[in-house]
Design a protein around this motif. Sequence first.
Motif, PDB file in Angstrom:
ATOM      1  N   ALA A 498     -35.264  -8.336 -18.591  1.00  0.00           N
ATOM      2  CA  ALA A 498     -34.183  -8.213 -19.559  1.00  0.00           C
ATOM      3  C   ALA A 498     -33.522  -6.842 -19.529  1.00  0.00           C
ATOM      4  O   ALA A 498     -32.413  -6.678 -20.029  1.00  0.00           O
ATOM      5  N   THR A 499     -34.189  -5.853 -18.955  1.00  0.00           N
ATOM      6  CA  THR A 499     -33.624  -4.502 -18.920  1.00  0.00           C
ATOM      7  C   THR A 499     -32.960  -4.178 -17.592  1.00  0.00           C
ATOM      8  O   THR A 499     -32.514  -3.043 -17.389  1.00  0.00           O
ATOM      9  N   ALA A 500     -32.886  -5.132 -16.705  1.00  0.00           N
ATOM     10  CA  ALA A 500     -32.316  -4.886 -15.378  1.00  0.00           C
ATOM     11  C   ALA A 500     -30.818  -4.597 -15.481  1.00  0.00           C
ATOM     12  O   ALA A 500     -30.125  -5.111 -16.362  1.00  0.00           O
ATOM     13  N   VAL A 501     -30.339  -3.772 -14.553  1.00  0.00           N
ATOM     14  CA  VAL A 501     -28.924  -3.413 -14.482  1.00  0.00           C
ATOM     15  C   VAL A 501     -28.473  -3.593 -13.039  1.00  0.00           C
ATOM     16  O   VAL A 501     -29.174  -3.180 -12.105  1.00  0.00           O
ATOM     17  N   ASP A 502     -27.305  -4.223 -12.849  1.00  0.00           N
ATOM     18  CA  ASP A 502     -26.842  -4.474 -11.484  1.00  0.00           C
ATOM     19  C   ASP A 502     -26.098  -3.260 -10.927  1.00  0.00           C
ATOM     20  O   ASP A 502     -26.010  -2.204 -11.551  1.00  0.00           O
ATOM     21  N   ARG A 503     -25.559  -3.424  -9.737  1.00  0.00           N
ATOM     22  CA  ARG A 503     -24.915  -2.326  -9.020  1.00  0.00           C
ATOM     23  C   ARG A 503     -23.706  -1.775  -9.773  1.00  0.00           C
ATOM     24  O   ARG A 503     -23.345  -0.611  -9.615  1.00  0.00           O
ATOM     25  N   HIS A 504     -23.068  -2.617 -10.580  1.00  0.00           N
ATOM     26  CA  HIS A 504     -21.879  -2.197 -11.319  1.00  0.00           C
ATOM     27  C   HIS A 504     -22.196  -1.781 -12.753  1.00  0.00           C
ATOM     28  O   HIS A 504     -21.285  -1.670 -13.580  1.00  0.00           O
ATOM     29  N   GLY A 505     -23.472  -1.598 -13.036  1.00  0.00           N
ATOM     30  CA  GLY A 505     -23.858  -1.140 -14.361  1.00  0.00           C
ATOM     31  C   GLY A 505     -23.910  -2.231 -15.412  1.00  0.00           C
ATOM     32  O   GLY A 505     -24.019  -1.935 -16.609  1.00  0.00           O
ATOM     33  N   ASN A 506     -23.851  -3.496 -15.014  1.00  0.00           N
ATOM     34  CA  ASN A 506     -23.898  -4.608 -15.964  1.00  0.00           C
ATOM     35  C   ASN A 506     -25.344  -4.993 -16.259  1.00  0.00           C
ATOM     36  O   ASN A 506     -26.147  -5.144 -15.334  1.00  0.00           O
ATOM     37  N   ASN A 507     -25.652  -5.160 -17.528  1.00  0.00           N
ATOM     38  CA  ASN A 507     -26.958  -5.704 -17.890  1.00  0.00           C
ATOM     39  C   ASN A 507     -26.818  -7.194 -18.202  1.00  0.00           C
ATOM     40  O   ASN A 507     -25.754  -7.779 -18.013  1.00  0.00           O
ATOM     41  N   MET A 508     -27.891  -7.784 -18.674  1.00  0.00           N
ATOM     42  CA  MET A 508     -27.869  -9.220 -18.958  1.00  0.00           C
ATOM     43  C   MET A 508     -26.778  -9.603 -19.949  1.00  0.00           C
ATOM     44  O   MET A 508     -26.118 -10.635 -19.821  1.00  0.00           O
ATOM     45  N   LEU A 509     -26.576  -8.775 -20.951  1.00  0.00           N
ATOM     46  CA  LEU A 509     -25.592  -9.099 -21.978  1.00  0.00           C
ATOM     47  C   LEU A 509     -24.170  -9.024 -21.416  1.00  0.00           C
ATOM     48  O   LEU A 509     -23.284  -9.759 -21.867  1.00  0.00           O
ATOM     49  N   HIS A 510     -23.954  -8.151 -20.439  1.00  0.00           N
ATOM     50  CA  HIS A 510     -22.660  -8.147 -19.758  1.00  0.00           C
ATOM     51  C   HIS A 510     -22.430  -9.474 -19.035  1.00  0.00           C
ATOM     52  O   HIS A 510     -21.310 -10.005 -19.013  1.00  0.00           O
ATOM     53  N   MET A 511     -23.511 -10.004 -18.434  1.00  0.00           N
ATOM     54  CA  MET A 511     -23.397 -11.297 -17.744  1.00  0.00           C
ATOM     55  C   MET A 511     -22.977 -12.395 -18.718  1.00  0.00           C
ATOM     56  O   MET A 511     -22.152 -13.255 -18.402  1.00  0.00           O
ATOM     57  N   ALA A 512     -23.563 -12.354 -19.922  1.00  0.00           N
ATOM     58  CA  ALA A 512     -23.204 -13.350 -20.934  1.00  0.00           C
ATOM     59  C   ALA A 512     -21.789 -13.146 -21.440  1.00  0.00           C
ATOM     60  O   ALA A 512     -21.139 -14.092 -21.901  1.00  0.00           O
ATOM     61  N   GLY A 513     -21.290 -11.915 -21.361  1.00  0.00           N
ATOM     62  CA  GLY A 513     -19.932 -11.641 -21.806  1.00  0.00           C
ATOM     63  C   GLY A 513     -18.875 -12.089 -20.828  1.00  0.00           C
ATOM     64  O   GLY A 513     -17.699 -12.217 -21.202  1.00  0.00           O
ATOM     65  N   GLU A 542     -28.398 -11.890 -26.446  1.00  0.00           N
ATOM     66  CA  GLU A 542     -28.489 -10.711 -27.307  1.00  0.00           C
ATOM     67  C   GLU A 542     -29.822 -10.664 -28.041  1.00  0.00           C
ATOM     68  O   GLU A 542     -30.346  -9.586 -28.340  1.00  0.00           O
ATOM     69  N   SER A 543     -30.402 -11.843 -28.292  1.00  0.00           N
ATOM     70  CA  SER A 543     -31.656 -11.894 -29.054  1.00  0.00           C
ATOM     71  C   SER A 543     -32.874 -11.487 -28.235  1.00  0.00           C
ATOM     72  O   SER A 543     -33.943 -11.247 -28.810  1.00  0.00           O
ATOM     73  N   ILE A 544     -32.745 -11.406 -26.908  1.00  0.00           N
ATOM     74  CA  ILE A 544     -33.922 -11.082 -26.086  1.00  0.00           C
ATOM     75  C   ILE A 544     -33.805  -9.736 -25.379  1.00  0.00           C
ATOM     76  O   ILE A 544     -34.799  -9.230 -24.862  1.00  0.00           O
ATOM     77  N   VAL A 545     -32.613  -9.153 -25.346  1.00  0.00           N
ATOM     78  CA  VAL A 545     -32.464  -7.882 -24.641  1.00  0.00           C
ATOM     79  C   VAL A 545     -32.803  -6.721 -25.568  1.00  0.00           C
ATOM     80  O   VAL A 545     -32.723  -6.847 -26.794  1.00  0.00           O
ATOM     81  N   PRO A 546     -33.193  -5.584 -25.015  1.00  0.00           N
ATOM     82  CA  PRO A 546     -33.474  -4.399 -25.852  1.00  0.00           C
ATOM     83  C   PRO A 546     -32.220  -3.928 -26.579  1.00  0.00           C
ATOM     84  O   PRO A 546     -31.099  -4.154 -26.107  1.00  0.00           O
ATOM     85  N   PRO A 547     -32.379  -3.253 -27.710  1.00  0.00           N
ATOM     86  CA  PRO A 547     -31.210  -2.821 -28.498  1.00  0.00           C
ATOM     87  C   PRO A 547     -30.238  -1.928 -27.732  1.00  0.00           C
ATOM     88  O   PRO A 547     -29.031  -1.983 -27.962  1.00  0.00           O
ATOM     89  N   TRP A 548     -30.748  -1.104 -26.799  1.00  0.00           N
ATOM     90  CA  TRP A 548     -29.852  -0.169 -26.116  1.00  0.00           C
ATOM     91  C   TRP A 548     -28.829  -0.877 -25.248  1.00  0.00           C
ATOM     92  O   TRP A 548     -27.757  -0.323 -24.951  1.00  0.00           O
ATOM     93  N   THR A 549     -29.120  -2.106 -24.823  1.00  0.00           N
ATOM     94  CA  THR A 549     -28.191  -2.810 -23.933  1.00  0.00           C
ATOM     95  C   THR A 549     -26.921  -3.250 -24.657  1.00  0.00           C
ATOM     96  O   THR A 549     -25.903  -3.504 -24.017  1.00  0.00           O
ATOM     97  N   ILE A 550     -26.984  -3.361 -25.987  1.00  0.00           N
ATOM     98  CA  ILE A 550     -25.828  -3.851 -26.740  1.00  0.00           C
ATOM     99  C   ILE A 550     -24.647  -2.897 -26.625  1.00  0.00           C
ATOM    100  O   ILE A 550     -23.494  -3.323 -26.522  1.00  0.00           O
ATOM    101  N   GLU A 551     -24.921  -1.602 -26.625  1.00  0.00           N
ATOM    102  CA  GLU A 551     -23.856  -0.608 -26.524  1.00  0.00           C
ATOM    103  C   GLU A 551     -23.788   0.035 -25.147  1.00  0.00           C
ATOM    104  O   GLU A 551     -23.042   0.991 -24.943  1.00  0.00           O
ATOM    105  N   HIS A 552     -24.551  -0.495 -24.217  1.00  0.00           N
ATOM    106  CA  HIS A 552     -24.552   0.055 -22.859  1.00  0.00           C
ATOM    107  C   HIS A 552     -23.231  -0.277 -22.163  1.00  0.00           C
ATOM    108  O   HIS A 552     -22.747  -1.409 -22.227  1.00  0.00           O
ATOM    109  N   THR A 553     -22.634   0.705 -21.493  1.00  0.00           N
ATOM    110  CA  THR A 553     -21.360   0.488 -20.795  1.00  0.00           C
ATOM    111  C   THR A 553     -21.589   0.349 -19.301  1.00  0.00           C
ATOM    112  O   THR A 553     -22.489   0.983 -18.727  1.00  0.00           O
TER     113      THR A 553
END
Length: 742
Positions: A498-513, A542-553
């Motif tokens: 859940a804390t993984a980040v891809d090459r473009h800086g996207n986390n799981m929540l970015h994928m859902a967005g 959003e319910s499974i990712v760490p809180p920091w990912t919500i505001e991660h750019t």
Amino acid sequence: MSSSKEERIVPEVLDKENYVDWSVRVHTYLLAKDLWDIVESNDEPPKPADHGNVDENSDRVGAEYRAWRKKNAAALHAIQICCGPDAFSVIRDITSAKIAWETLASKFKPQLLRAKTMVSSESPRSEVTISSDDFNLNEPFYNAVWSGDWQATNEFIARNPDVVRARITYSGRTALHVAAINGHMSIVETLVDKMSEEDLEIKDINGFTALAIAATYNASIKIAECMVRKNTKILTIHVTDMLPAALAFRYGHMKMGRYLYTVTPLDNLVLPQNGIDGATLICNAIYMQSFDVAWELLKHCPRLAVTPDRFGRPPIYALANLPSAFLSGSRLRFWQKWIYDCIYIDPACAINDICIELNNIRLLTYNMSIIRSPEKDSHHKFWSFRGLALKFLKMLGIKFLYDMKLVHVQTFQLLHQMCAMTRSLDEIQMEACFVYGALFRAVDRGNVEFIISLLKANQELVETCDELWRNIFMRAILYRQANVFNLIHRLDSKLAAATAVDRHGNNMLHMAGMLAPYPQLNQISGAALQMQRELQWFKEVESIVPPWTIEHTNSSILTPAQVFTRDHKNLRTEGEKWMKGTATSCTVVGALIVTIMFAAAFTVPGGNNQDTGVPIFLNKELFMVFIISDTISLFSSTTSVLMFLGILTSRYAEEDFLKSLPKKMMIGLSTLFFSIATMMIAFCATLLIVLRDKYSWIFFPVISLASIPVTLFAMMQFPLLVEIFFSTYGAGIFDRNVQIWN
């Protein structure tokens, strides 16, 4: 270069495929414009006048030249605007219409197969010269073979025995090719009898032998058997880099493919130097859902599971690309799922008995004796019982469920065998054998059974990332595969994933967005429900990712919420239009019912007593039915109008599509349905009150007619109402209690 609408001469500009039709149309146009003589003429074009010598003759010569130049330019322009980019580049620097026409003809005009040489390393006739004279000479023979005239064909062969091996078409086909295409069995038998073994190996200009033609066109097993009895070598001649057995599966002929597989020597499929042929056959068999062939061949050579085929993809990738072969890829109603679960199929019998059948065919082909074993007898008893069961299921009309489950059982057997092969591979080998590619392809297609089996065989694969550093759960979110995403709840490494980040800086929540692919969106009715599903995905992730990912750019300096707003802007607008359009239409209907039922309350059937003002039929039971139904219709229609007005005046924020708007739509549709139904009841009660004493026979026709609008409304709107309800308040697509390691 193409012409404009005003200048269009031909429907399609010239390319490498359409010269014949193109030239006819351009020729007709030039004739109509009196320009063809410029192209057709063999005379030298007039020369420009000598301006240093001004006389009557020079004036005439100058006028002739100017007239020719004008017509030449007009003809050349017409030819140019009818050319595509490739054709125009050939004549760009040519100033003569005649030369331009001749140049295009030499470049694009199809040539007859004169003196065409075919080279084949597999056929003793490595060089074949084809001329138009040969075709003219053999045309009657071709017509006889094509039409299936056996007597005429025999007469031609009797007069000229060598005609059986002659090429009688412009594509270099023999009479056996032609007879195989048309399925003329008697002519095929005659030709095969007259031909030598080497004659059956002759290929046409496309590289097809007569057996390959039979395998791809009419798929007549009898024709194939006739050829194979004459020469078994034709089974191992490649056609478009495939053996005939693989070619038959490629063209969708399962029975022909199974037959050709059983007679093809196994060494040509399983030996290391022939691995590409075996892998190609397995892949094509998998795509045709002939899993018995694939399983039996893998049993002889398990390494074929990860051997690339002629397209560079191994059979394990083909199975990953076929979610329809598993239960998760089948859409069953609840009662069908119940029957499916009740059907039992022995996994061993589902595959082994069919493979015994394949082996028996192979043994018979090579004239070997078959000894019945106790295992064979037990299987025979099983299949006898299965035959009775199938007849019973067919009578019930649910045999397709048995066939479906049989396919699923066979697929699981095949899948387990493939996954077991991957245990011995290291990281480099998995990359080279496309195991990683197969895993990610299964994620993209939602093939959850494949993923579970592969993870059971290699649990470290859960940490695998693609070229963009995205793990399998990030891709599952991106492609909206809920059944794959649900697996994250059963992993010990859930937090790490859940804390993984891809090459473009996207986390799981970015994928859902990010906006879901259109195939997934189109499975949901209406833009509003599509927007709701996208919000549900965002909230679930959003319910499974760490809180920091919500505001991660990410690299674009966007948070997940900002990505969602950006990518769903158009969908939100479409959802608003859909909601407003539906609400507007229903509001009109609801307002009309309110008006009618309000007026009906004060114009009761039979009228009122003039002295007391009391309704005349107040004491009749049906009068109370009228009053109650009228009241319910009035109140429910008023409620529906208010709900639809609430939809029309909503702010249409993203969050509104999650609960607020769907809830209002459900209340509005359900109350509108009740208002229509009770309005019809009030109408029927009114007629019965007034006409019951003298015209009681009208009761049933009135009831039947009154039910029509209610039924129509229910048929059109009830499925939407149900879909909204389950989408909003149902169990949903996310399951946190999924079991995978049992």
